[in-house]
Design a protein around this motif. Structure first.
Motif, PDB file in Angstrom:
ATOM      1  N   GLN A 104      24.741 -42.002  15.007  1.00 39.36           N
ATOM      2  CA  GLN A 104      24.807 -42.645  13.691  1.00 39.36           C
ATOM      3  C   GLN A 104      25.836 -43.780  13.669  1.00 39.36           C
ATOM      4  O   GLN A 104      26.933 -43.643  14.201  1.00 39.36           O
ATOM      5  CB  GLN A 104      25.214 -41.576  12.665  1.00 39.36           C
ATOM      6  CG  GLN A 104      25.330 -42.060  11.239  1.00 39.36           C
ATOM      7  CD  GLN A 104      23.962 -42.257  10.593  1.00 39.36           C
ATOM      8  OE1 GLN A 104      23.106 -41.399  10.692  1.00 39.36           O
ATOM      9  NE2 GLN A 104      23.782 -43.386   9.935  1.00 39.36           N
ATOM     10  N   ALA A 106      27.911 -46.829  11.215  1.00 37.87           N
ATOM     11  CA  ALA A 106      28.263 -47.364   9.892  1.00 37.87           C
ATOM     12  C   ALA A 106      28.730 -48.798  10.112  1.00 37.87           C
ATOM     13  O   ALA A 106      29.600 -49.053  10.957  1.00 37.87           O
ATOM     14  CB  ALA A 106      29.373 -46.542   9.253  1.00 37.87           C
ATOM     15  N   ASP A 160      24.447 -48.760   1.073  1.00 35.39           N
ATOM     16  CA  ASP A 160      24.634 -47.317   1.154  1.00 35.39           C
ATOM     17  C   ASP A 160      25.639 -46.883   0.072  1.00 35.39           C
ATOM     18  O   ASP A 160      26.787 -47.350   0.069  1.00 35.39           O
ATOM     19  CB  ASP A 160      25.169 -46.930   2.536  1.00 35.39           C
ATOM     20  CG  ASP A 160      25.383 -45.441   2.644  1.00 35.39           C
ATOM     21  OD1 ASP A 160      24.384 -44.732   2.824  1.00 35.39           O
ATOM     22  OD2 ASP A 160      26.542 -44.990   2.501  1.00 35.39           O
ATOM     23  N   ALA A 234      19.651 -52.140   8.111  1.00 38.01           N
ATOM     24  CA  ALA A 234      20.054 -50.733   7.937  1.00 38.01           C
ATOM     25  C   ALA A 234      18.903 -49.957   7.309  1.00 38.01           C
ATOM     26  O   ALA A 234      18.565 -48.844   7.740  1.00 38.01           O
ATOM     27  CB  ALA A 234      21.305 -50.647   7.077  1.00 38.01           C
ATOM     28  N   LYS A 242      24.083 -46.916   8.477  1.00 37.43           N
ATOM     29  CA  LYS A 242      24.437 -47.035   7.055  1.00 37.43           C
ATOM     30  C   LYS A 242      25.247 -48.312   6.923  1.00 37.43           C
ATOM     31  O   LYS A 242      26.089 -48.606   7.778  1.00 37.43           O
ATOM     32  CB  LYS A 242      25.270 -45.845   6.601  1.00 37.43           C
ATOM     33  CG  LYS A 242      24.511 -44.529   6.553  1.00 37.43           C
ATOM     34  CD  LYS A 242      25.437 -43.418   6.081  1.00 37.43           C
ATOM     35  CE  LYS A 242      24.815 -42.054   6.199  1.00 37.43           C
ATOM     36  NZ  LYS A 242      23.648 -41.850   5.344  1.00 37.43           N
TER      37      LYS A 242
END
Ligand code: R1P
Ligand code: URA
Length: 274
Positions: A104, A106, A160, A234, A242
Motif C-alpha cells: 500500500q 500513500a 482520500d 490513486a 491513497k
C-alpha cells in the motif's frame, strides 16, 4: 544508471531502474511527499534522518531532473520526490514509484497554487478536501470553430478522506485554523491559458475561464497543475494508492498579487505527520 533498457511496455534497465525517475526497488518508500521543485524537496529533506545514525539520506537525481530523497521521518520511511510541473510529470512519478514500491502507498502533494477567492490569501494552506476537477484546453475548438467550448472541465475526483483529515489537522497545528482553507481544486493543463491568464501573444479565448469555473463549482478555491492527476491515478490504482493534496497559495487571482520565493519558503518548513 545503465543505458540499456529492456521492455518497451514499461522500460527498466538491468538493475531494475525506471526510465525517468531512475529508481529501483528499495530506494522509494511507500509514503511519498510529491513537491514541485528541487528547492522545496531539499528544504523538507532537512527533517529526514538516514537509515542509521549519521548515515546519509538516499538521494537520486535522474537525467530527466526528478530528484528522489528517501529517509526516515520520526522513524518512518518517507520519500520526497520532485515532481516538476504538470500532469505528465505527475504521471511519471506515480507510475514509476508504484512500479518499485511493495504494498500500500500513500502519496501527498505539497504544491503551490493560485487562490481564487477570500478568505484564501497568499500563504494560505489550501487543502483539496473534496478533491479536484481537471481543466483542459481543447485544440479542436480552434480547428473546427463550430462553437464548442475552448476549455473542458471534468467531473470531480475525490481525495482520500483519511489523508485529508490528517493534512487539515497538521496544517491547523502548524499555522492555526485561519491558515487553512478547504475546498475543491482545479488542475489545469497550462499555467497560462487554462488558468485564465491573458496576454496579447496568443488567441486563448480564456477571458471567462475563471468566472465560469467558479460559477459551475461554488466550492472551488484553488488552481494549479498536478493534483487532479494524482487523485485520478490513486482512484484507478485498484486500491493500492491513497492520495491527497495541499498547496500554499502563491497567487491571489482575485487581487492579482503574487508571493515572493522567500515568502513561500517561510511557509514550507513543516512536514505533516504520517
Ligand atoms: C507552476 O508555477 C507550478 O506551480 C504549481 C503548479 O501546480 C505548477 O507545477 O505547483 P508546484 O509549486 O508544486 O510546482
Ligand atoms: N501555480 C499555479 O499553477 N498557478 C498559480 O496561480 C500559482 C501557482
Amino acid at each position: 544508471q545503465s543505458s540499456d533498457f529492456a521492455n518497451a511496455n514499461f522500460p527498466v534497465d538491468q538493475e531494475g531502474r525506471t526510465l525517468h525517475l531512475g529508481c529501483k526497488r528499495g530506494e522509494v518508500a511507500n509514503r511519498i511527499l510529491s513537491v514541485g521543485s528541487m528547492d522545496r524537496a531539499l528544504m523538507i529533506a532537512d527533517q529526514l534522518q538516514g537509515a542509521e545514525p549519521g548515515a546519509p539520506l538516499f538521494q537520486h537525481l535522474s537525467g530527466r531532473g526528478f530528484l528522489t530523497i528517501t529517509g526516515l521521518y520520526q522513524g518512518t520511511p518517507v520519500s520526497i520526490i520532485t515532481t516538476l510541473m504538470g500532469m505528465p510529470n505527475m504521471d511519471f512519478v506515480v507510475r514509476e514509484a508504484r512500479a518499485v514500491v511493495e504494498g500500500q502507498m500513500a502519496v501527498i502533494r505539497l504544491g503551490t497554487c493560485g487562490a481564487l477567492r477570500p478568505p484564501a490569501k497568499l500563504g494560505s494552506f489550501m487543502v483539496a478536501s473534496p478533491g479536484a476537477v481537471c481543466v483542459r484546453r481543447d485544440p479542436d475548438a480552434w480547428t473546427f470553430d463550430d462553437g464548442r467550448p475552448h476549455y473542458t472541465v471534468s467531473a470531480p475526483v475525490p481525495a482520500d478522506p483519511q489523508l485529508v483529515q490528517l493534512l487539515v489537522a497538521a496544517c491547523t497545528e502548524h499555522g492555526g485554523a485561519d491558515s487553512v482553507v478547504q475546498g475543491l481544486d482545479a488542475t489545469a493543463d497550462s499555467f497560462y491559458s487554462s488558468q485564465g491568464r491573458t496576454g496579447g501573444h496568443f488567441e486563448d479565448v480564456n477571458e471567462a475561464v475563471i468566472e465560469q469555473l467558479m460559477a459551475a463549482h461554488p466550492q472551488l478555491v484553488s488552481l494549479e497543475m498536478e493534483t487532479f492527476h494524482l487523485l485520478d491515478l490513486a482512484r484507478c490504482s485498484r486500491g493500492g494508492i491513497k492520495a491527497a493534496a495541499f498547496c500554499i497559495a502563491a497567487a491571489e487571482r482575485y487581487s492579482n498579487r503574487f508571493i515572493s520565493k522567500e515568502q513561500i519558503q517561510l511557509c514550507v518548513p513543516f512536514f505533516p505527520g504520517s
